[in-house]
Design a protein around this motif. Structure first.
Motif, mmCIF file in Angstrom:
data_model
loop_
_atom_site.group_PDB
_atom_site.id
_atom_site.type_symbol
_atom_site.label_atom_id
_atom_site.label_comp_id
_atom_site.label_asym_id
_atom_site.label_seq_id
_atom_site.Cartn_x
_atom_site.Cartn_y
_atom_site.Cartn_z
ATOM 1 N N LEU A 284 41.099 33.256 -6.723
ATOM 2 C CA LEU A 284 40.144 34.249 -7.220
ATOM 3 C C LEU A 284 40.532 35.644 -6.739
ATOM 4 N N GLY A 285 40.940 35.753 -5.490
ATOM 5 C CA GLY A 285 41.321 37.044 -4.913
ATOM 6 C C GLY A 285 42.497 37.685 -5.628
ATOM 7 N N GLU A 286 43.365 36.864 -6.214
ATOM 8 C CA GLU A 286 44.515 37.403 -6.948
ATOM 9 C C GLU A 286 44.096 38.148 -8.208
ATOM 10 N N THR A 287 42.933 37.804 -8.749
ATOM 11 C CA THR A 287 42.499 38.432 -9.995
ATOM 12 C C THR A 287 41.496 39.560 -9.788
ATOM 13 N N LEU A 288 40.837 39.591 -8.626
ATOM 14 C CA LEU A 288 39.826 40.624 -8.389
ATOM 15 C C LEU A 288 40.481 41.999 -8.306
ATOM 16 N N GLY A 289 39.879 42.944 -8.949
ATOM 17 C CA GLY A 289 40.335 44.322 -8.871
ATOM 18 C C GLY A 289 41.581 44.626 -9.674
ATOM 19 N N GLY A 290 42.214 43.614 -10.231
ATOM 20 C CA GLY A 290 43.464 43.843 -10.945
ATOM 21 C C GLY A 290 43.336 43.765 -12.451
ATOM 22 N N SER A 291 42.148 43.467 -12.930
ATOM 23 C CA SER A 291 41.950 43.355 -14.380
ATOM 24 C C SER A 291 40.575 43.903 -14.730
ATOM 25 N N GLY A 292 40.247 43.827 -15.997
ATOM 26 C CA GLY A 292 38.967 44.335 -16.462
ATOM 27 C C GLY A 292 37.805 43.483 -15.989
ATOM 28 N N ALA A 293 36.617 44.014 -16.137
ATOM 29 C CA ALA A 293 35.412 43.328 -15.671
ATOM 30 C C ALA A 293 35.225 41.984 -16.377
ATOM 31 N N GLU A 294 35.501 41.930 -17.677
ATOM 32 C CA GLU A 294 35.335 40.685 -18.434
ATOM 33 C C GLU A 294 36.218 39.575 -17.870
ATOM 34 N N GLN B 136 37.538 39.426 -14.862
ATOM 35 C CA GLN B 136 37.091 39.088 -13.515
ATOM 36 C C GLN B 136 35.881 38.156 -13.558
ATOM 37 N N LEU B 137 34.972 38.401 -14.483
ATOM 38 C CA LEU B 137 33.787 37.551 -14.617
ATOM 39 C C LEU B 137 34.182 36.135 -15.020
ATOM 40 N N LYS B 138 35.168 36.000 -15.899
ATOM 41 C CA LYS B 138 35.651 34.672 -16.302
ATOM 42 C C LYS B 138 36.244 33.938 -15.105
#
Length: 172
Positions: free
Chosen positions: A115-125, A127-129
């Motif tokens: 999960l940490g790999e995707t946080l902050g690196g992509s759009g909100a949508e 990240q929510l997925k």
């Protein structure tokens, strides 16, 4: 008299070891539930509040109890320090450093690190997925932890007492 006191101490120590091991089986589902709750709050902060990640993690840490709160507080502090590290690196450092204090196992840690790999690196949508996926994975782990608790909690207590009793019998 001295043998009796030694036997009592061995019996007490063995019993306590069994109870401490049983407590770890009881803590694991609670801590996983806290992680799921934290991810639900993070989902809300990202989806509706659009709160900056360090602030959102600090709020989440304030709402949890130790040792799970320490994971989020450390991640928040590392992000807020502004030393140029990515969210992924700060997240990984915080979770690897504080994980030993928890009763959780590698599957939960791996889920949180992914999960940490995707946080902050992509759009909100996106990240929510990923948050929802992590929550589903943790829910499955929570069920497995509850099953383990039912199987092994009583066994650990009994094994601690019986092993200590065996040592006392062998000592006498």
């Amino acid at each position: 008299m001295l043998k009796l006191a030694g036997a009592a101490l061995v019996l007490f120590a063995g019993t306590m070891i069994g109870f401490m091991q049983a407590a770890k089986f009881a803590q694991r589902p609670r801590q996983i539930r806290q992680l799921i709750h934290a991810l639900q709050r993070l989902d809300t902060e990202i989806g509706y509040g659009q709160t900056p990640l360090p602030e959102a993690l600090a709020r989440i840490a304030a709402a949890l109890t130790a040792p799970v709160s320490t994971l989020f507080a450390e991640a928040s502090a590392k992000l807020a320090s502004g030393n140029g590290e990515t969210v992924s690196v700060c997240w990984e450092q915080a979770f690897k450093a504080g994980w030993q204090a928890t009763s959780m196992r590698p599957p939960e840690r791996d889920t949180m690190l992914r999960l940490g790999e995707t946080l902050g690196g992509s759009g909100a949508e996106d990240q929510l997925k990923h948050l929802k996926l992590a929550m589903h994975q943790l829910q499955a782990e929570e069920q497995a932890a509850r099953d383990d608790q039912q199987k092994y909690e009583k066994l650990c207590r009994s094994l601690g007492v019986l092993t200590a009793a065996l040592v006392v019998i062998l000592m006498m």
